[in-house]
Scaffold this active site. Structure first.
Site, PDB file in Angstrom:
ATOM      1  CD  GLU A 197      -2.966  -1.158   2.276  1.00  0.00           C
ATOM      2  OE1 GLU A 197      -2.811  -0.367   3.217  1.00  0.00           O
ATOM      3  OE2 GLU A 197      -3.932  -1.940   2.197  1.00  0.00           O
ATOM      4  CD  GLU A 239      -3.952  -5.707   3.526  1.00  0.00           C
ATOM      5  OE1 GLU A 239      -4.751  -4.844   3.944  1.00  0.00           O
ATOM      6  OE2 GLU A 239      -2.726  -5.614   3.639  1.00  0.00           O
TER       7      GLU A 239
HETATM    8  O1  IFM Z   1      -4.501  -3.128   8.931  1.00  0.00           O
HETATM    9  C1  IFM Z   1      -4.391  -2.586   7.648  1.00  0.00           C
HETATM   10  C2  IFM Z   1      -3.200  -3.174   6.931  1.00  0.00           C
HETATM   11  O2  IFM Z   1      -2.014  -2.971   7.628  1.00  0.00           O
HETATM   12  C3  IFM Z   1      -3.058  -2.552   5.567  1.00  0.00           C
HETATM   13  N1  IFM Z   1      -4.293  -2.589   4.841  1.00  0.00           N
HETATM   14  C4  IFM Z   1      -5.490  -2.155   5.491  1.00  0.00           C
HETATM   15  C5  IFM Z   1      -5.627  -2.848   6.829  1.00  0.00           C
HETATM   16  C6  IFM Z   1      -6.919  -2.386   7.526  1.00  0.00           C
HETATM   17  O3  IFM Z   1      -6.876  -1.015   7.755  1.00  0.00           O
END
Ligand code: IFM
Length: 440
Positions: free
Chosen positions: A166, A351
Protein backbone atom coordinates in the site's frame (compact mmCIF):
# COMPACT_ATOMS: atom_id res chain seq x y z
CA UNK A 1 -20.83 -18.46 2.33
CA UNK A 2 -22.46 -18.39 -1.10
CA UNK A 3 -19.53 -20.10 -2.86
CA UNK A 4 -17.45 -23.22 -2.61
CA UNK A 5 -13.87 -23.99 -3.59
CA UNK A 6 -14.93 -25.83 -6.74
CA UNK A 7 -16.48 -22.60 -8.08
CA UNK A 8 -12.90 -21.38 -8.58
CA UNK A 9 -10.09 -22.52 -10.87
CA UNK A 10 -8.16 -25.58 -9.65
CA UNK A 11 -5.08 -23.68 -8.42
CA UNK A 12 -6.93 -20.71 -6.92
CA UNK A 13 -5.25 -19.78 -3.62
CA UNK A 14 -7.23 -19.11 -0.44
CA UNK A 15 -5.28 -17.58 2.40
CA UNK A 16 -5.12 -14.95 5.10
CA UNK A 17 -2.80 -11.99 5.54
CA UNK A 18 -1.00 -10.28 8.42
CA UNK A 19 1.88 -7.82 8.81
CA UNK A 20 4.92 -7.96 11.07
CA UNK A 21 4.46 -4.90 13.31
CA UNK A 22 0.74 -5.61 13.72
CA UNK A 23 1.17 -9.10 15.18
CA UNK A 24 4.75 -10.13 16.04
CA UNK A 25 5.61 -8.17 19.16
CA UNK A 26 8.37 -5.79 18.20
CA UNK A 27 9.98 -5.80 21.65
CA UNK A 28 11.15 -9.40 21.06
CA UNK A 29 14.18 -10.69 19.17
CA UNK A 30 16.31 -7.57 18.96
CA UNK A 31 14.11 -5.57 16.56
CA UNK A 32 15.03 -1.91 16.30
CA UNK A 33 12.86 1.10 17.00
CA UNK A 34 10.58 2.03 14.10
CA UNK A 35 8.85 5.27 13.21
CA UNK A 36 5.63 3.63 14.44
CA UNK A 37 7.11 3.30 17.94
CA UNK A 38 7.88 7.00 18.11
CA UNK A 39 4.63 8.02 16.40
CA UNK A 40 2.67 5.94 18.93
CA UNK A 41 4.65 7.41 21.82
CA UNK A 42 3.58 10.92 20.82
CA UNK A 43 0.27 11.98 22.40
CA UNK A 44 -2.72 12.27 20.08
CA UNK A 45 -1.54 9.95 17.31
CA UNK A 46 -2.75 6.51 18.38
CA UNK A 47 -5.71 5.41 20.49
CA UNK A 48 -4.46 5.04 24.09
CA UNK A 49 -0.89 5.51 22.68
CA UNK A 50 -0.82 1.74 22.03
CA UNK A 51 2.09 0.30 20.08
CA UNK A 52 3.29 -3.00 18.63
CA UNK A 53 5.61 -3.99 21.48
CA UNK A 54 3.67 -7.18 22.30
CA UNK A 55 0.84 -7.18 19.73
CA UNK A 56 -0.30 -10.82 19.31
CA UNK A 57 3.09 -12.23 20.37
CA UNK A 58 3.20 -14.05 17.05
CA UNK A 59 6.98 -14.00 17.52
CA UNK A 60 6.59 -16.81 20.05
CA UNK A 61 3.21 -18.21 18.99
CA UNK A 62 3.67 -18.44 15.21
CA UNK A 63 3.31 -22.25 15.22
CA UNK A 64 -0.16 -22.00 16.77
CA UNK A 65 -1.09 -19.27 14.28
CA UNK A 66 0.08 -21.24 11.27
CA UNK A 67 -1.89 -24.23 12.56
CA UNK A 68 -5.00 -22.03 12.47
CA UNK A 69 -4.43 -21.43 8.74
CA UNK A 70 -3.97 -25.15 8.12
CA UNK A 71 -7.03 -26.08 10.19
CA UNK A 72 -9.10 -23.68 8.08
CA UNK A 73 -7.94 -25.44 4.92
CA UNK A 74 -6.02 -22.43 3.62
CA UNK A 75 -3.34 -22.76 0.97
CA UNK A 76 -1.15 -19.76 1.66
CA UNK A 77 -0.07 -17.22 4.25
CA UNK A 78 0.65 -13.60 3.39
CA UNK A 79 3.12 -12.19 5.93
CA UNK A 80 5.68 -9.41 6.02
CA UNK A 81 9.31 -9.25 7.06
CA UNK A 82 10.02 -6.25 9.28
CA UNK A 83 12.93 -4.15 8.08
CA UNK A 84 13.64 -3.03 11.66
CA UNK A 85 13.72 -6.64 12.89
CA UNK A 86 16.10 -7.70 10.13
CA UNK A 87 18.19 -4.49 10.32
CA UNK A 88 17.50 -2.63 13.58
CA UNK A 89 19.34 0.52 12.41
CA UNK A 90 18.19 0.08 8.82
CA UNK A 91 21.66 -0.96 7.67
CA UNK A 92 23.13 -3.70 9.87
CA UNK A 93 21.79 -7.25 9.89
CA UNK A 94 20.37 -8.72 13.12
CA UNK A 95 21.05 -12.50 13.18
CA UNK A 96 18.09 -13.13 15.52
CA UNK A 97 15.75 -11.35 13.11
CA UNK A 98 16.96 -13.36 10.15
CA UNK A 99 16.71 -16.58 12.18
CA UNK A 100 13.11 -15.77 13.08
CA UNK A 101 12.02 -15.41 9.45
CA UNK A 102 13.99 -18.50 8.54
CA UNK A 103 12.05 -20.51 11.17
CA UNK A 104 8.76 -18.91 10.13
CA UNK A 105 9.14 -19.80 6.45
CA UNK A 106 10.21 -23.34 7.25
CA UNK A 107 7.21 -23.70 9.55
CA UNK A 108 4.92 -22.65 6.68
CA UNK A 109 6.50 -25.12 4.29
CA UNK A 110 6.29 -27.94 6.85
CA UNK A 111 2.55 -27.28 7.00
CA UNK A 112 2.09 -27.10 3.22
CA UNK A 113 1.39 -23.34 3.22
CA UNK A 114 2.70 -21.19 0.37
CA UNK A 115 4.67 -18.22 1.80
CA UNK A 116 3.63 -14.89 0.22
CA UNK A 117 6.16 -12.39 1.59
CA UNK A 118 5.85 -8.61 1.70
CA UNK A 119 9.14 -6.78 2.11
CA UNK A 120 7.80 -3.49 3.49
CA UNK A 121 4.63 -3.23 5.54
CA UNK A 122 5.62 0.00 7.25
CA UNK A 123 8.34 -0.76 9.83
CA UNK A 124 10.72 2.00 8.83
CA UNK A 125 13.73 1.87 11.19
CA UNK A 126 13.91 5.06 13.32
CA UNK A 127 17.51 5.59 12.25
CA UNK A 128 16.28 6.07 8.68
CA UNK A 129 13.36 8.21 9.81
CA UNK A 130 16.07 10.43 11.34
CA UNK A 131 17.51 11.12 7.89
CA UNK A 132 14.09 11.95 6.42
CA UNK A 133 12.68 8.48 5.79
CA UNK A 134 10.79 8.27 2.50
CA UNK A 135 11.36 11.96 1.76
CA UNK A 136 15.06 11.11 1.32
CA UNK A 137 16.08 9.35 -1.88
CA UNK A 138 18.86 7.48 -0.01
CA UNK A 139 16.21 5.43 1.80
CA UNK A 140 15.43 3.69 -1.50
CA UNK A 141 19.01 2.37 -1.71
CA UNK A 142 18.95 1.21 1.90
CA UNK A 143 15.68 -0.55 1.08
CA UNK A 144 17.47 -2.30 -1.77
CA UNK A 145 20.15 -3.46 0.68
CA UNK A 146 17.48 -4.79 3.05
CA UNK A 147 15.90 -6.60 0.08
CA UNK A 148 19.25 -8.28 -0.61
CA UNK A 149 19.83 -9.35 2.99
CA UNK A 150 16.40 -10.86 3.66
CA UNK A 151 16.20 -12.44 0.20
CA UNK A 152 19.61 -14.07 0.58
CA UNK A 153 18.22 -15.74 3.70
CA UNK A 154 14.66 -16.80 2.77
CA UNK A 155 14.25 -15.99 -0.94
CA UNK A 156 14.89 -19.60 -1.95
CA UNK A 157 11.74 -20.74 -0.10
CA UNK A 158 9.13 -18.02 -0.51
CA UNK A 159 6.48 -18.58 -3.16
CA UNK A 160 5.93 -14.91 -4.00
CA UNK A 161 7.45 -11.59 -2.98
CA UNK A 162 5.72 -8.20 -2.89
CA UNK A 163 8.01 -5.20 -2.58
CA UNK A 164 5.73 -2.72 -0.79
CA UNK A 165 2.34 -2.88 0.87
CA UNK A 166 0.00 0.00 0.00
CA UNK A 167 2.34 2.76 -1.16
CA UNK A 168 -0.55 5.25 -0.95
CA UNK A 169 -0.61 4.74 2.82
CA UNK A 170 3.17 4.94 3.09
CA UNK A 171 3.24 8.22 1.17
CA UNK A 172 -0.05 10.14 1.14
CA UNK A 173 -1.79 8.96 4.30
CA UNK A 174 1.45 9.40 6.27
CA UNK A 175 2.99 12.57 4.74
CA UNK A 176 -0.03 14.56 3.49
CA UNK A 177 -2.95 13.54 5.69
CA UNK A 178 -0.75 12.86 8.74
CA UNK A 179 -2.77 9.88 9.98
CA UNK A 180 0.10 7.37 9.94
CA UNK A 181 3.77 7.59 10.90
CA UNK A 182 5.61 9.88 10.48
CA UNK A 183 2.45 12.02 10.79
CA UNK A 184 3.42 14.80 8.41
CA UNK A 185 0.95 17.12 6.72
CA UNK A 186 3.18 18.63 4.10
CA UNK A 187 2.71 18.61 0.34
CA UNK A 188 6.43 18.74 -0.43
CA UNK A 189 7.22 15.78 1.85
CA UNK A 190 4.22 13.97 0.36
CA UNK A 191 5.30 14.52 -3.26
CA UNK A 192 8.74 13.18 -2.48
CA UNK A 193 7.42 10.18 -0.57
CA UNK A 194 4.91 9.47 -3.41
CA UNK A 195 7.83 9.23 -5.82
CA UNK A 196 10.45 7.62 -3.58
CA UNK A 197 8.18 4.78 -2.54
CA UNK A 198 7.75 3.91 -6.23
CA UNK A 199 11.50 4.16 -6.68
CA UNK A 200 12.00 1.87 -3.68
CA UNK A 201 9.74 -0.65 -5.42
CA UNK A 202 11.86 -0.31 -8.58
CA UNK A 203 15.09 -0.68 -6.60
CA UNK A 204 13.81 -3.83 -4.88
CA UNK A 205 12.69 -5.27 -8.24
CA UNK A 206 16.17 -4.62 -9.64
CA UNK A 207 17.77 -6.44 -6.69
CA UNK A 208 15.30 -9.35 -6.90
CA UNK A 209 15.82 -9.76 -10.65
CA UNK A 210 19.59 -9.74 -10.13
CA UNK A 211 19.04 -12.78 -7.91
CA UNK A 212 16.88 -14.46 -10.55
CA UNK A 213 13.53 -14.01 -8.79
CA UNK A 214 10.59 -14.83 -11.01
CA UNK A 215 7.54 -14.23 -8.86
CA UNK A 216 7.81 -10.64 -7.67
CA UNK A 217 5.16 -7.94 -7.59
CA UNK A 218 3.64 -5.20 -5.46
CA UNK A 219 0.51 -4.78 -3.35
CA UNK A 220 -1.56 -1.65 -4.06
CA UNK A 221 -4.70 -0.49 -2.31
CA UNK A 222 -7.70 0.81 -4.21
CA UNK A 223 -10.73 2.70 -2.88
CA UNK A 224 -13.70 3.02 -5.20
CA UNK A 225 -14.38 6.71 -5.97
CA UNK A 226 -17.53 8.23 -7.32
CA UNK A 227 -18.91 11.78 -7.58
CA UNK A 228 -21.36 12.57 -4.77
CA UNK A 229 -23.68 14.25 -7.29
CA UNK A 230 -23.95 15.09 -10.99
CA UNK A 231 -22.14 18.42 -10.81
CA UNK A 232 -18.98 19.00 -12.87
CA UNK A 233 -17.16 19.93 -9.65
CA UNK A 234 -18.01 16.64 -7.98
CA UNK A 235 -16.95 14.72 -11.09
CA UNK A 236 -13.63 16.55 -11.18
CA UNK A 237 -13.13 15.96 -7.44
CA UNK A 238 -13.75 12.25 -7.85
CA UNK A 239 -11.31 12.13 -10.78
CA UNK A 240 -8.64 13.89 -8.68
CA UNK A 241 -9.06 11.45 -5.81
CA UNK A 242 -9.00 8.53 -8.25
CA UNK A 243 -5.75 9.85 -9.76
CA UNK A 244 -4.02 10.30 -6.39
CA UNK A 245 -5.29 7.11 -4.76
CA UNK A 246 -5.92 4.61 -7.53
CA UNK A 247 -3.87 5.67 -10.57
CA UNK A 248 -0.60 7.16 -9.31
CA UNK A 249 1.08 3.87 -8.43
CA UNK A 250 -0.34 1.50 -11.03
CA UNK A 251 0.30 3.94 -13.88
CA UNK A 252 3.88 4.51 -12.75
CA UNK A 253 4.49 0.77 -12.49
CA UNK A 254 2.79 -0.34 -15.70
CA UNK A 255 3.21 2.71 -17.95
CA UNK A 256 6.04 4.78 -16.46
CA UNK A 257 3.87 7.90 -16.12
CA UNK A 258 2.01 9.83 -13.42
CA UNK A 259 -1.58 11.03 -13.96
CA UNK A 260 -1.95 14.70 -14.87
CA UNK A 261 -4.70 15.27 -12.27
CA UNK A 262 -2.24 14.34 -9.50
CA UNK A 263 0.85 16.03 -10.96
CA UNK A 264 -1.21 19.22 -11.05
CA UNK A 265 -0.64 19.46 -7.28
CA UNK A 266 2.60 17.56 -6.79
CA UNK A 267 4.73 18.70 -9.78
CA UNK A 268 6.24 21.80 -8.10
CA UNK A 269 7.37 19.66 -5.16
CA UNK A 270 8.74 16.60 -6.92
CA UNK A 271 12.43 15.74 -6.53
CA UNK A 272 14.61 17.02 -9.36
CA UNK A 273 15.07 14.52 -12.18
CA UNK A 274 12.16 12.28 -11.14
CA UNK A 275 11.39 11.61 -14.81
CA UNK A 276 14.67 9.70 -15.12
CA UNK A 277 13.51 7.16 -12.51
CA UNK A 278 10.39 6.10 -14.37
CA UNK A 279 12.10 3.38 -16.40
CA UNK A 280 13.32 1.62 -13.25
CA UNK A 281 9.91 2.04 -11.61
CA UNK A 282 8.08 0.57 -14.61
CA UNK A 283 10.13 -2.58 -15.10
CA UNK A 284 7.92 -5.68 -15.53
CA UNK A 285 6.33 -7.33 -12.51
CA UNK A 286 5.00 -10.88 -12.35
CA UNK A 287 1.81 -10.33 -10.36
CA UNK A 288 -0.25 -7.58 -8.77
CA UNK A 289 -1.77 -7.61 -5.30
CA UNK A 290 -5.06 -5.75 -4.87
CA UNK A 291 -6.19 -4.58 -1.44
CA UNK A 292 -9.80 -3.46 -1.43
CA UNK A 293 -12.09 -2.32 1.39
CA UNK A 294 -14.55 0.47 0.57
CA UNK A 295 -15.83 3.33 -1.58
CA UNK A 296 -15.84 7.14 -1.29
CA UNK A 297 -18.33 9.67 -2.60
CA UNK A 298 -16.58 12.94 -3.36
CA UNK A 299 -17.32 16.54 -3.92
CA UNK A 300 -15.15 19.62 -4.33
CA UNK A 301 -14.23 21.80 -1.35
CA UNK A 302 -13.71 25.26 -2.78
CA UNK A 303 -12.27 26.54 0.53
CA UNK A 304 -9.56 23.90 0.78
CA UNK A 305 -6.17 23.91 -0.91
CA UNK A 306 -5.42 21.36 -3.63
CA UNK A 307 -6.72 18.70 -4.03
CA UNK A 308 -9.83 20.42 -2.59
CA UNK A 309 -11.84 17.32 -1.77
CA UNK A 310 -14.63 16.49 0.62
CA UNK A 311 -16.01 13.03 1.40
CA UNK A 312 -19.81 12.85 1.54
CA UNK A 313 -21.00 9.90 3.63
CA UNK A 314 -23.05 7.41 1.63
CA UNK A 315 -26.02 5.37 2.77
CA UNK A 316 -24.56 1.86 2.68
CA UNK A 317 -23.99 -0.19 5.84
CA UNK A 318 -20.60 0.50 7.42
CA UNK A 319 -18.03 -1.54 9.32
CA UNK A 320 -16.46 -0.76 12.72
CA UNK A 321 -14.07 1.52 10.79
CA UNK A 322 -17.06 3.45 9.42
CA UNK A 323 -16.13 2.18 5.98
CA UNK A 324 -19.03 1.61 3.59
CA UNK A 325 -19.48 -1.99 2.44
CA UNK A 326 -19.44 -2.03 -1.37
CA UNK A 327 -18.46 -5.41 -2.88
CA UNK A 328 -19.15 -4.20 -6.44
CA UNK A 329 -16.08 -2.00 -6.10
CA UNK A 330 -13.87 -5.08 -5.91
CA UNK A 331 -15.31 -6.42 -9.14
CA UNK A 332 -14.88 -2.97 -10.71
CA UNK A 333 -11.17 -2.77 -9.80
CA UNK A 334 -10.31 -6.33 -10.80
CA UNK A 335 -11.83 -5.82 -14.26
CA UNK A 336 -10.51 -2.24 -14.63
CA UNK A 337 -6.98 -3.29 -13.69
CA UNK A 338 -7.05 -6.17 -16.07
CA UNK A 339 -8.56 -4.15 -18.95
CA UNK A 340 -6.58 -0.93 -18.52
CA UNK A 341 -3.27 -1.87 -16.89
CA UNK A 342 -2.12 -5.45 -16.47
CA UNK A 343 -3.90 -7.55 -19.11
CA UNK A 344 -3.61 -11.21 -18.26
CA UNK A 345 -1.05 -10.77 -15.46
CA UNK A 346 -2.08 -12.73 -12.33
CA UNK A 347 -4.06 -10.67 -9.84
CA UNK A 348 -4.39 -11.63 -6.20
CA UNK A 349 -6.83 -10.04 -3.77
CA UNK A 350 -4.13 -9.63 -1.14
CA UNK A 351 -6.39 -7.95 1.43
CA UNK A 352 -10.11 -7.70 1.96
CA UNK A 353 -11.95 -7.85 5.25
CA UNK A 354 -13.85 -5.91 7.86
CA UNK A 355 -13.53 -4.75 11.43
CA UNK A 356 -16.35 -5.39 13.86
CA UNK A 357 -16.67 -5.02 17.64
CA UNK A 358 -16.49 -8.78 18.17
CA UNK A 359 -16.90 -10.36 21.59
CA UNK A 360 -16.30 -13.87 22.88
CA UNK A 361 -19.51 -15.20 24.41
CA UNK A 362 -19.65 -18.74 25.81
CA UNK A 363 -16.38 -19.52 24.06
CA UNK A 364 -17.58 -18.44 20.59
CA UNK A 365 -17.65 -15.30 18.44
CA UNK A 366 -20.83 -14.74 16.47
CA UNK A 367 -19.95 -12.53 13.46
CA UNK A 368 -22.54 -13.09 10.69
CA UNK A 369 -21.75 -9.62 9.30
CA UNK A 370 -18.20 -10.72 8.48
CA UNK A 371 -19.33 -14.00 6.94
CA UNK A 372 -21.64 -12.06 4.62
CA UNK A 373 -18.93 -9.50 3.84
CA UNK A 374 -16.42 -12.16 2.86
CA UNK A 375 -18.94 -14.12 0.87
CA UNK A 376 -20.06 -11.04 -1.08
CA UNK A 377 -16.49 -9.99 -1.89
CA UNK A 378 -15.38 -13.46 -2.91
CA UNK A 379 -18.44 -13.65 -5.15
CA UNK A 380 -17.38 -10.30 -6.68
CA UNK A 381 -13.95 -11.80 -7.40
CA UNK A 382 -15.64 -14.84 -8.95
CA UNK A 383 -17.66 -12.56 -11.23
CA UNK A 384 -14.48 -10.72 -12.22
CA UNK A 385 -12.93 -14.04 -13.24
CA UNK A 386 -16.02 -14.79 -15.32
CA UNK A 387 -15.58 -11.38 -16.93
CA UNK A 388 -11.99 -12.14 -17.93
CA UNK A 389 -9.77 -10.98 -15.04
CA UNK A 390 -6.97 -13.42 -14.20
CA UNK A 391 -7.64 -13.51 -10.45
CA UNK A 392 -5.62 -16.30 -8.87
CA UNK A 393 -6.20 -15.92 -5.15
CA UNK A 394 -7.94 -14.27 -2.21
CA UNK A 395 -6.39 -13.42 1.17
CA UNK A 396 -8.63 -12.39 4.04
CA UNK A 397 -7.38 -9.44 6.14
CA UNK A 398 -6.62 -10.48 8.71
CA UNK A 399 -5.92 -13.88 10.22
CA UNK A 400 -5.86 -12.35 13.73
CA UNK A 401 -7.27 -9.32 15.48
CA UNK A 402 -4.20 -7.10 15.64
CA UNK A 403 -2.66 -3.65 15.97
CA UNK A 404 -4.76 -1.48 13.67
CA UNK A 405 -2.21 1.35 13.51
CA UNK A 406 -3.65 4.69 14.68
CA UNK A 407 -6.68 2.80 16.08
CA UNK A 408 -4.54 0.66 18.37
CA UNK A 409 -6.15 -2.64 19.35
CA UNK A 410 -9.69 -1.31 19.19
CA UNK A 411 -10.69 -2.38 15.67
CA UNK A 412 -10.99 -6.12 15.17
CA UNK A 413 -10.36 -7.32 11.60
CA UNK A 414 -9.44 -10.93 12.48
CA UNK A 415 -11.16 -14.15 11.56
CA UNK A 416 -9.59 -15.25 14.82
CA UNK A 417 -10.35 -13.25 17.95
CA UNK A 418 -7.38 -12.32 20.14
CA UNK A 419 -7.82 -11.48 23.81
CA UNK A 420 -5.10 -8.87 24.22
CA UNK A 421 -4.80 -9.56 27.98
CA UNK A 422 -4.30 -13.31 27.77
CA UNK A 423 -3.38 -13.57 24.05
CA UNK A 424 -5.80 -16.49 23.75
CA UNK A 425 -6.97 -17.05 20.16
CA UNK A 426 -10.62 -17.94 19.43
CA UNK A 427 -11.66 -18.65 15.83
CA UNK A 428 -14.78 -16.66 14.99
CA UNK A 429 -17.88 -18.07 13.25
CA UNK A 430 -16.68 -16.51 9.96
CA UNK A 431 -13.49 -18.60 10.21
CA UNK A 432 -15.60 -21.76 10.47
CA UNK A 433 -17.82 -20.59 7.59
CA UNK A 434 -14.82 -19.97 5.31
CA UNK A 435 -13.34 -23.32 6.33
CA UNK A 436 -16.55 -25.09 5.28
CA UNK A 437 -16.67 -23.21 1.95
CA UNK A 438 -13.08 -23.93 0.93
CA UNK A 439 -12.96 -27.54 2.15
CA UNK A 440 -11.61 -29.89 -0.49
O1 IFM B 1 -4.50 -3.13 8.93
C1 IFM B 1 -4.39 -2.59 7.65
C2 IFM B 1 -3.20 -3.17 6.93
O2 IFM B 1 -2.01 -2.97 7.63
C3 IFM B 1 -3.06 -2.55 5.57
N1 IFM B 1 -4.29 -2.59 4.84
C4 IFM B 1 -5.49 -2.16 5.49
C5 IFM B 1 -5.63 -2.85 6.83
C6 IFM B 1 -6.92 -2.39 7.53
O3 IFM B 1 -6.88 -1.02 7.76
Amino acid sequence: MDFKRTDFPENFVFGAATAAYQIEGHSFGGAGSTHWDTFAATPGNVVRTEDGAIACDHYHRYGEDLDLLVDAGMDAYRFSTSWARVMPDGKTANPDGLDFYDRLVDAMLERGLKPFQTLYHWELPSALADIGGWTNRDTTKYFGDFTDVITDRIGDRVHAIATINEPWCVAYLSHFLGHHAPGLRDIRAAARAMHHINLAHGEAMTRLRAKGHKNAGIVLNFDYCEPADDSADAKAASARQDAIFNRWFIEAITKGTYPAEALEGFAPHMPTGWEDDMAQISQPIDWLGVNYYTRHRLTADANAAWPGLRDIPGDLPVTQMDWEIFPKGLHAFLTRLSNDYVGNMPLFVTENGMAWADKVENGAVHDPERTQFVSDHIMAAKQAIADGANVQGFFYWSLLDNYEWAFGYEKRFGMVHVDFDTLVRTPKASYHALKAAIAR
